[in-house]
Design a protein around this motif. Structure first.
Motif, short mmCIF file in Angstrom:
data_model
loop_
_atom_site.label_atom_id
_atom_site.label_comp_id
_atom_site.label_asym_id
_atom_site.label_seq_id
_atom_site.Cartn_x
_atom_site.Cartn_y
_atom_site.Cartn_z
N LYS A 294 -6.52 41.71 44.01
CA LYS A 294 -6.23 42.62 45.11
C LYS A 294 -7.41 42.60 46.08
O LYS A 294 -8.55 42.36 45.69
CB LYS A 294 -6.00 44.04 44.59
CG LYS A 294 -4.75 44.19 43.74
CD LYS A 294 -4.58 45.62 43.24
CE LYS A 294 -3.32 45.76 42.40
NZ LYS A 294 -3.13 47.13 41.89
N ILE A 295 -7.13 42.85 47.35
CA ILE A 295 -8.19 42.86 48.35
C ILE A 295 -8.15 44.16 49.15
O ILE A 295 -7.14 44.87 49.18
CB ILE A 295 -8.08 41.67 49.33
CG1 ILE A 295 -6.79 41.76 50.16
CG2 ILE A 295 -8.17 40.35 48.58
CD1 ILE A 295 -6.77 40.83 51.36
N GLN A 296 -9.25 44.45 49.80
CA GLN A 296 -9.37 45.61 50.69
C GLN A 296 -9.41 45.08 52.12
O GLN A 296 -10.35 44.42 52.52
CB GLN A 296 -10.65 46.38 50.37
CG GLN A 296 -10.78 47.71 51.09
CD GLN A 296 -12.09 48.41 50.71
OE1 GLN A 296 -13.13 47.78 50.57
NE2 GLN A 296 -12.02 49.72 50.56
N PRO A 302 -7.18 51.11 50.59
CA PRO A 302 -6.97 50.83 49.17
C PRO A 302 -6.92 49.33 48.91
O PRO A 302 -6.61 48.53 49.80
CB PRO A 302 -5.61 51.48 48.90
CG PRO A 302 -4.92 51.48 50.22
CD PRO A 302 -6.00 51.70 51.24
N PHE A 303 -7.22 48.95 47.67
CA PHE A 303 -7.11 47.55 47.27
C PHE A 303 -5.65 47.26 46.96
O PHE A 303 -5.02 47.94 46.14
CB PHE A 303 -7.99 47.27 46.06
CG PHE A 303 -9.44 47.12 46.38
CD1 PHE A 303 -9.99 45.86 46.58
CD2 PHE A 303 -10.26 48.23 46.51
CE1 PHE A 303 -11.33 45.71 46.89
CE2 PHE A 303 -11.61 48.09 46.81
CZ PHE A 303 -12.15 46.82 47.01
N TYR A 321 -6.35 36.24 46.58
CA TYR A 321 -6.72 34.91 46.12
C TYR A 321 -6.63 34.86 44.59
O TYR A 321 -6.27 35.85 43.95
CB TYR A 321 -8.13 34.54 46.59
CG TYR A 321 -9.17 35.60 46.29
CD1 TYR A 321 -9.92 35.57 45.11
CD2 TYR A 321 -9.39 36.65 47.18
CE1 TYR A 321 -10.85 36.55 44.82
CE2 TYR A 321 -10.33 37.64 46.91
CZ TYR A 321 -11.06 37.58 45.73
OH TYR A 321 -11.97 38.56 45.44
N SER A 322 -6.95 33.72 44.02
CA SER A 322 -6.78 33.53 42.59
C SER A 322 -7.74 34.41 41.79
O SER A 322 -8.92 34.52 42.11
CB SER A 322 -7.02 32.07 42.22
OG SER A 322 -7.08 31.91 40.82
N ALA A 323 -7.23 35.00 40.72
CA ALA A 323 -8.07 35.75 39.78
C ALA A 323 -8.63 34.84 38.69
O ALA A 323 -9.42 35.29 37.86
CB ALA A 323 -7.26 36.87 39.15
#
Length: 485
Positions: A294-296, A302-303, A321-323
């Motif tokens: 997740k991104i902000q 929020p993420f 992006y990839s975890a």
């Protein structure tokens, strides 16, 4: 790692010195303290590294991952590939990979010759390993480009414009070379084991033999549209890996995983909406969350997940992006989970009466436990597969294809690309394909192959004629996928 850098410098020095045309200059420049004839135990290490980090693990994987939508190209040249803006038909796009593949094969050819008729004749272990890597690189070369120069190639200063060899003939060489490798790896040799010079199996010949059999299983299945032989596939599988500890992969503590490098230095690849949709459509699939970060989007926000809509979203680096990214991730040449999916498909295709999900469950379980930073080992693979509601052979085959595809995220994209094209030939149409891609540009611009490298398009009339204006990549399948070249 310092040792390998020294080895690479020795190899480069050898190539440079051997390329001089005047004997007198060779004598003048000769340094008796700097050997130009590198033992194969050192040069084979360089060949392993170039095969993994240079050939299968970087550009080819980045681009093919975009084409089959395991990743999305959100920025830079990867965005051009995503939007089919020049990159897929340009002769410069894959030139670095093209050159690296040929250089690796040339180096392996020299090792094979030295261990067959040269000063290391009888070095069967190194010979067998070099043959496995040679066959692997040859298959990779023709899988990506179709017909390629081979029989007249690797003759610098003798043949300047080698002809293209047919993919059908090249695959015969791939099979023969792997079979020869298995024989040589089974022989006794007076030469010392490669040990730590072997960055893949540390000199374990038994594991190399299993890798060769696994590759034979993969390539036999690859030809299933042209020459189906599922009994032979299963025979090869039975002689290959029994756990992920034996799979054909490489880690190198001195070189970061290429996906990590690309993300860290450029940030070009992002989370594919197409991939997420396929995961999300399957109830309780842990990868729907576990594959992505997740991104902000702004300070204080929020993420959340921000997926790139394939072929549609604007160029930006503000996407999930990839975890799975980690510099220590392995580069897979043949994973245990892929082998089990090969087994599951061969069993199901061998008889329409097969509806058991036992082999599919084993493959999914291996995929949940793949050797990357994040795994899903706590997930009940049997319960997950049971929840898919498979009751027919046709449904089983389609789910095997989809689950295999999902398992290839993130750095087994080349095999996902190969499988997609093979299945497109077998199912006969995009509409019937088990894996439904979402990029709207694929209506007439799905790359069916990669373009030849600029080094040969500009210098070899035979390659130039085959290249044309580059648009053939959208029109012509490779031979094993139903094409003519």
């Amino acid at each position: 790692m310092k040792k390998y850098k020294v080895i690479l410098l020795l190899v480069i020095t050898s190539i440079l010195l051997n390329s001089c045309s005047e004997d007198k200059m060779d004598d003048i420049n000769k340094n008796v303290n700097n050997p130009t004839d590198v033992p194969t135990r050192f040069s084979i290490t360089d060949a392993m590294t170039s095969t993994t980090f240079g050939n299968i693990g970087s550009d080819l994987s980045f681009y093919t991952g975009i084409y089959v939508e395991l990743n999305a190209g959100g920025s830079g040249q990867m965005y051009n590939a995503e939007t089919r803006n020049g990159e897929p038909i340009s002769q410069t796009t894959y030139n670095n990979s093209w050159n690296s593949q040929y250089q690796t094969m040339y180096n392996l050819k020299l090792i094979i010759e030295k261990c067959t008729t040269g000063e290391e004749k009888g070095n069967y272990a190194t010979l067998g390993i070099a043959q496995v890597l040679y066959a692997y690189n040859l298959a990779l070369l023709t899988d990506m480009y179709g017909d390629v120069p081979f029989s007249e190639a690797f003759q610098p200063g003798v043949v300047f414009q080698p002809k293209l060899d047919r993919q059908e003939d090249l695959y015969k060489i791939v099979f023969a070379t792997l079979e020869d490798a298995i024989v040589n790896l089974g022989k006794t040799s007076t030469y010392a084991s490669l040990g730590t010079q072997d960055l893949i199996y540390q000199g374990n010949k038994t594991k190399w033999i299993k890798a060769a059999n696994g590759l034979l299983a993969r390539y036999t299945l690859r030809l299933s549209f042209r020459q189906p032989d599922y009994t032979k596939v299963l025979s090869y599988v039975s002689k290959s890996f029994t756990s992920k500890d034996e799979e054909f992969k490489m880690k190198n503590d001195g070189i970061p995983n290429p996906y990590y490098q690309l993300d860290n230095e450029r940030g070009y690849l992002f989370a594919s909406k197409s991939l997420f949709d396929k995961l999300n459509a399957r109830a309780n699939d842990p990868r729907a969350d576990g594959y992505f970060e997740k991104i902000q989007k702004s300070t204080g926000a929020p993420f959340t997940y921000e997926f790139f809509i394939n072929g549609v979203s604007p160029q930006s680096q503000n996407y999930s992006y990839s975890a799975l990214i980690n510099k220590a991730n392995p580069i897979f040449m043949l994973s245990y989970h892929e082998l089990l999916f090969i087994k599951a498909e061969a069993e199901a295709r061998n008889s329409v009466a097969v509806i058991s999900t036992a082999s599919l469950t084993a493959a999914v379980n291996a995929a949940f436990n793949k050797d990357e930073v994040i795994n899903f080992s706590s997930t009940n693979a049997a319960g997950y597969v049971a929840g898919l509601g498979i009751t027919t052979n046709a449904a089983l085959l389609k789910e095997i294809a989809v689950q295999k595809y999902l398992s290839f995220y993130e750095n087994e994209c080349v095999e996902a690309y190969n499988d997609y094209r093979r299945l497109l030939a077998m199912y006969g149409s995009v509409a019937a394909h088990p894996i439904q891609l979402e990029n709207p540009l694929n209506i007439d611009k799905f790359p069916l192959r990669l373009t030849y490298g600029n080094s040969d398009v500009s210098a070899n009339k035979n390659v130039k004629a085959a290249f044309g204006d580059g648009t053939y990549v959208y029109k012509e399948n490779v031979w094993w996928a139903g094409g003519t070249r």
